[in-house]
Design a protein around this motif. Sequence first.
Motif, PDB file in Angstrom:
ATOM      1  N   SER A 121      -2.564  -3.944  -2.803  1.00  0.00           N
ATOM      2  CA  SER A 121      -1.924  -5.258  -2.874  1.00  0.00           C
ATOM      3  C   SER A 121      -2.329  -6.082  -1.654  1.00  0.00           C
ATOM      4  O   SER A 121      -2.681  -5.515  -0.606  1.00  0.00           O
ATOM      5  CB  SER A 121      -0.403  -5.105  -2.907  1.00  0.00           C
ATOM      6  N   PRO A 122      -2.282  -7.399  -1.774  1.00  0.00           N
ATOM      7  CA  PRO A 122      -2.628  -8.236  -0.613  1.00  0.00           C
ATOM      8  C   PRO A 122      -1.774  -7.915   0.623  1.00  0.00           C
ATOM      9  O   PRO A 122      -2.291  -7.876   1.737  1.00  0.00           O
ATOM     10  CB  PRO A 122      -2.381  -9.655  -1.107  1.00  0.00           C
ATOM     11  N   SER A 123      -0.496  -7.652   0.414  1.00  0.00           N
ATOM     12  CA  SER A 123       0.359  -7.347   1.566  1.00  0.00           C
ATOM     13  C   SER A 123      -0.028  -6.003   2.195  1.00  0.00           C
ATOM     14  O   SER A 123       0.004  -5.861   3.418  1.00  0.00           O
ATOM     15  CB  SER A 123       1.835  -7.354   1.168  1.00  0.00           C
ATOM     16  N   ARG A 124      -0.428  -5.044   1.363  1.00  0.00           N
ATOM     17  CA  ARG A 124      -0.853  -3.753   1.898  1.00  0.00           C
ATOM     18  C   ARG A 124      -2.163  -3.905   2.659  1.00  0.00           C
ATOM     19  O   ARG A 124      -2.347  -3.322   3.736  1.00  0.00           O
ATOM     20  CB  ARG A 124      -1.004  -2.722   0.766  1.00  0.00           C
ATOM     21  N   ARG A 125      -3.099  -4.685   2.120  1.00  0.00           N
ATOM     22  CA  ARG A 125      -4.368  -4.917   2.834  1.00  0.00           C
ATOM     23  C   ARG A 125      -4.095  -5.587   4.178  1.00  0.00           C
ATOM     24  O   ARG A 125      -4.714  -5.235   5.185  1.00  0.00           O
ATOM     25  CB  ARG A 125      -5.310  -5.772   1.979  1.00  0.00           C
ATOM     26  N   GLN A 126      -3.151  -6.523   4.194  1.00  0.00           N
ATOM     27  CA  GLN A 126      -2.809  -7.204   5.440  1.00  0.00           C
ATOM     28  C   GLN A 126      -2.202  -6.208   6.432  1.00  0.00           C
ATOM     29  O   GLN A 126      -2.542  -6.214   7.616  1.00  0.00           O
ATOM     30  CB  GLN A 126      -1.835  -8.342   5.165  1.00  0.00           C
ATOM     31  N   MET A 127      -1.321  -5.340   5.947  1.00  0.00           N
ATOM     32  CA  MET A 127      -0.693  -4.341   6.807  1.00  0.00           C
ATOM     33  C   MET A 127      -1.739  -3.385   7.377  1.00  0.00           C
ATOM     34  O   MET A 127      -1.738  -3.077   8.573  1.00  0.00           O
ATOM     35  CB  MET A 127       0.357  -3.554   6.015  1.00  0.00           C
ATOM     36  N   VAL A 128      -2.645  -2.936   6.528  1.00  0.00           N
ATOM     37  CA  VAL A 128      -3.695  -2.007   6.962  1.00  0.00           C
ATOM     38  C   VAL A 128      -4.624  -2.699   7.964  1.00  0.00           C
ATOM     39  O   VAL A 128      -4.989  -2.116   8.983  1.00  0.00           O
ATOM     40  CB  VAL A 128      -4.478  -1.459   5.754  1.00  0.00           C
ATOM     41  N   SER A 129      -4.972  -3.941   7.698  1.00  0.00           N
ATOM     42  CA  SER A 129      -5.853  -4.678   8.616  1.00  0.00           C
ATOM     43  C   SER A 129      -5.197  -4.841   9.977  1.00  0.00           C
ATOM     44  O   SER A 129      -5.854  -4.698  11.016  1.00  0.00           O
ATOM     45  CB  SER A 129      -6.199  -6.048   8.029  1.00  0.00           C
ATOM     46  N   ALA A 130      -3.903  -5.129   9.988  1.00  0.00           N
ATOM     47  CA  ALA A 130      -3.180  -5.261  11.260  1.00  0.00           C
ATOM     48  C   ALA A 130      -3.154  -3.924  11.992  1.00  0.00           C
ATOM     49  O   ALA A 130      -3.323  -3.875  13.218  1.00  0.00           O
ATOM     50  CB  ALA A 130      -1.760  -5.763  11.007  1.00  0.00           C
ATOM     51  N   TRP A 131      -2.961  -2.833  11.259  1.00  0.00           N
ATOM     52  CA  TRP A 131      -2.948  -1.501  11.861  1.00  0.00           C
ATOM     53  C   TRP A 131      -4.311  -1.186  12.476  1.00  0.00           C
ATOM     54  O   TRP A 131      -4.397  -0.683  13.594  1.00  0.00           O
ATOM     55  CB  TRP A 131      -2.567  -0.458  10.810  1.00  0.00           C
ATOM     56  N   VAL A 132      -5.384  -1.497  11.748  1.00  0.00           N
ATOM     57  CA  VAL A 132      -6.738  -1.258  12.253  1.00  0.00           C
ATOM     58  C   VAL A 132      -6.972  -2.070  13.531  1.00  0.00           C
ATOM     59  O   VAL A 132      -7.526  -1.561  14.512  1.00  0.00           O
ATOM     60  CB  VAL A 132      -7.797  -1.586  11.179  1.00  0.00           C
ATOM     61  N   ALA A 133      -6.519  -3.310  13.535  1.00  0.00           N
ATOM     62  CA  ALA A 133      -6.688  -4.159  14.719  1.00  0.00           C
ATOM     63  C   ALA A 133      -5.929  -3.577  15.913  1.00  0.00           C
ATOM     64  O   ALA A 133      -6.452  -3.561  17.036  1.00  0.00           O
ATOM     65  CB  ALA A 133      -6.215  -5.577  14.419  1.00  0.00           C
ATOM     66  N   ARG A 134      -4.706  -3.078  15.681  1.00  0.00           N
ATOM     67  CA  ARG A 134      -3.929  -2.462  16.772  1.00  0.00           C
ATOM     68  C   ARG A 134      -4.629  -1.216  17.288  1.00  0.00           C
ATOM     69  O   ARG A 134      -4.677  -0.986  18.500  1.00  0.00           O
ATOM     70  CB  ARG A 134      -2.523  -2.098  16.302  1.00  0.00           C
ATOM     71  N   GLN A 135      -5.182  -0.413  16.368  1.00  0.00           N
ATOM     72  CA  GLN A 135      -5.897   0.798  16.785  1.00  0.00           C
ATOM     73  C   GLN A 135      -7.095   0.436  17.649  1.00  0.00           C
ATOM     74  O   GLN A 135      -7.347   1.081  18.680  1.00  0.00           O
ATOM     75  CB  GLN A 135      -6.350   1.610  15.560  1.00  0.00           C
ATOM     76  N   ALA A 136      -7.828  -0.580  17.257  1.00  0.00           N
ATOM     77  CA  ALA A 136      -9.009  -1.006  18.018  1.00  0.00           C
ATOM     78  C   ALA A 136      -8.588  -1.534  19.386  1.00  0.00           C
ATOM     79  O   ALA A 136      -9.239  -1.242  20.396  1.00  0.00           O
ATOM     80  CB  ALA A 136      -9.765  -2.080  17.244  1.00  0.00           C
TER      81      ALA A 136
END
Length: 81
Positions: A58-73
């Motif tokens: 879902s778009p909200s899940r993609r947004q959540m995952v993208s934010a998580w990836v950004a925090r990890q980086a």
Amino acid sequence: MGSQDTHRRADLLGAVRADQEAKQAAADEANRPEREAHERQLEADAKLHGTAGWSALSPSRRQMVSAWVARQAQEAGNDAA
């Protein structure tokens, strides 16, 4: 008498702070399995990036995952510094 009151107050505040920290640590530990499972799912979803599976999220899940990836980086960058 005033310095004794100040000392007692500092001891009391220290005890309260230690109690709060202990309660927070216990709550963090109790939530650890759920938090780790959530992070494993985020990591699995992140691996879908660029695949058809990513589009199925879902778009909200993609947004959540993208934010998580950004925090990890960002955390990885901070750890390297």
